[in-house]
Scaffold this motif. Structure first.
Motif, PDB file in Angstrom:
ATOM      1  N   MET A   1      30.446  50.040  29.273  1.00 25.54           N
ATOM      2  CA  MET A   1      30.582  48.788  29.976  1.00 25.54           C
ATOM      3  C   MET A   1      29.546  47.806  29.456  1.00 25.54           C
ATOM      4  SD  MET A   1      31.406  49.501  33.939  1.00 25.54           S
ATOM      5  CE  MET A   1      30.649  51.041  34.325  1.00 25.54           C
TER       6      MET A   1
ATOM      7  N   MET B   1      40.603  42.706  30.875  1.00 28.43           N
ATOM      8  CA  MET B   1      40.957  43.914  31.626  1.00 28.43           C
ATOM      9  C   MET B   1      40.046  45.096  31.305  1.00 28.43           C
ATOM     10  SD  MET B   1      43.138  42.988  33.757  1.00 28.43           S
ATOM     11  CE  MET B   1      43.686  44.546  34.421  1.00 28.43           C
ATOM     12  N   SER B   2      39.187  44.955  30.309  1.00 31.30           N
ATOM     13  CA  SER B   2      38.247  46.045  30.022  1.00 31.30           C
ATOM     14  C   SER B   2      37.318  46.289  31.204  1.00 31.30           C
ATOM     15  CB  SER B   2      37.437  45.750  28.755  1.00 31.30           C
ATOM     16  OG  SER B   2      36.635  44.601  28.941  1.00 31.30           O
TER      17      SER B   2
ATOM     18  N   VAL C   1      38.184  46.037  34.381  1.00 27.12           N
ATOM     19  CA  VAL C   1      38.972  46.833  35.333  1.00 27.12           C
ATOM     20  C   VAL C   1      39.028  48.284  34.871  1.00 27.12           C
ATOM     21  CG1 VAL C   1      41.244  47.123  36.398  1.00 27.12           C
ATOM     22  CG2 VAL C   1      40.332  44.809  36.004  1.00 27.12           C
ATOM     23  N   ARG C   2      39.270  48.491  33.579  1.00 31.84           N
ATOM     24  CA  ARG C   2      39.325  49.862  33.061  1.00 31.84           C
ATOM     25  C   ARG C   2      37.980  50.571  33.198  1.00 31.84           C
ATOM     26  NH1 ARG C   2      42.888  47.227  29.549  1.00 31.84           N
ATOM     27  NH2 ARG C   2      41.243  46.677  28.081  1.00 31.84           N
ATOM     28  N   ALA C   3      36.886  49.837  32.974  1.00 34.23           N
ATOM     29  CA  ALA C   3      35.554  50.440  33.077  1.00 34.23           C
ATOM     30  C   ALA C   3      35.258  50.871  34.512  1.00 34.23           C
ATOM     31  CB  ALA C   3      34.496  49.453  32.584  1.00 34.23           C
TER      32      ALA C   3
ATOM     33  N   ARG D   1      37.535  51.542  36.777  1.00 34.29           N
ATOM     34  CA  ARG D   1      38.472  52.632  37.086  1.00 34.29           C
ATOM     35  C   ARG D   1      37.895  53.957  36.586  1.00 34.29           C
ATOM     36  NH1 ARG D   1      40.587  54.313  40.403  1.00 34.29           N
ATOM     37  NH2 ARG D   1      41.772  52.480  40.854  1.00 34.29           N
ATOM     38  N   LYS D   2      37.302  53.936  35.413  1.00 38.28           N
ATOM     39  CA  LYS D   2      36.712  55.156  34.844  1.00 38.28           C
ATOM     40  C   LYS D   2      35.473  55.583  35.630  1.00 38.28           C
ATOM     41  CE  LYS D   2      35.014  57.113  30.529  1.00 38.28           C
ATOM     42  NZ  LYS D   2      34.726  56.871  29.113  1.00 38.28           N
TER      43      LYS D   2
ATOM     44  N   PRO E   1      36.849  56.687  39.832  1.00 41.48           N
ATOM     45  CA  PRO E   1      38.260  57.091  39.851  1.00 41.48           C
ATOM     46  C   PRO E   1      38.821  57.309  41.260  1.00 41.48           C
ATOM     47  CG  PRO E   1      36.880  58.902  39.106  1.00 41.48           C
ATOM     48  CD  PRO E   1      35.999  57.693  39.197  1.00 41.48           C
TER      49      PRO E   1
ATOM     50  N   ILE F   1      40.949  49.983  42.968  1.00 42.40           N
ATOM     51  CA  ILE F   1      40.418  48.856  42.218  1.00 42.40           C
ATOM     52  C   ILE F   1      41.377  47.684  42.399  1.00 42.40           C
ATOM     53  CG2 ILE F   1      39.709  47.985  39.959  1.00 42.40           C
ATOM     54  CD1 ILE F   1      37.979  50.333  40.933  1.00 42.40           C
TER      55      ILE F   1
ATOM     56  N   ALA G   1      42.205  44.063  41.116  1.00 43.35           N
ATOM     57  CA  ALA G   1      41.979  43.069  40.068  1.00 43.35           C
ATOM     58  C   ALA G   1      42.460  41.728  40.596  1.00 43.35           C
ATOM     59  CB  ALA G   1      42.726  43.460  38.795  1.00 43.35           C
TER      60      ALA G   1
END
Length: 131
Positions: A1, A34-35, A37-39, A41-42, A45, A49, A51
């Motif tokens: 991140m 969106m990175s 959001v993915r970060a 989410r990881k 978990p 989340i 957005a």
């Protein structure tokens, strides 16, 4: 991140057991795409989340960024240089020998990356500023 999402992730980590939903707000999505959001989410978990990609509540932030870039373009014109602002109806297509100046806080804003790739493909030079 990246730095800003990491700072927010540390805050979320401190209150992890008390939260159900983590909102990734418009300014963060604009800046990191969106990175972010993915970060999150990881990293979280088990959490929902959200957005939040609407722009009505981040208008001041976005306007400040736009006005700063517009002011820079105006200053170049005041110096006697030919300068255009991307997105204006009178801005010509970029071409070989032109210079595209991009201002970004993260360096990963998706729309700016698209413009940079188009400029390079057209044979233009690229300069970046951290804002």
């Amino acid at each position: 991140m990246s730095i800003i999402p990491m700072r927010h992730a540390r805050i979320c980590e401190k209150v992890r057991s008390s939260i159900d939903i983590i909102e990734i707000g418009t300014p963060m999505i604009i800046e990191y795409g969106m990175s972010a959001v993915r970060a999150f989410r990881k990293a979280f978990p088990e959490k929902e989340i959200l957005a939040d990609a609407k722009i009505m509540d981040a208008g001041e932030y976005e306007a400040e960024q736009c006005f700063a870039a517009r002011e820079f373009s105006n200053r170049l014109m005041h110096l006697g240089l030919t300068a255009y602002f991307v997105g204006e109806p009178t801005t010509p297509s970029i071409g070989a020998g032109d210079l595209l100046v991009i201002g970004s806080g993260s360096g990963t804003t998706a729309s700016l990356a698209v413009n940079a790739k188009k400029a390079k493909a057209a044979g233009a030079k690229l300069a970046t500023l951290t804002i």
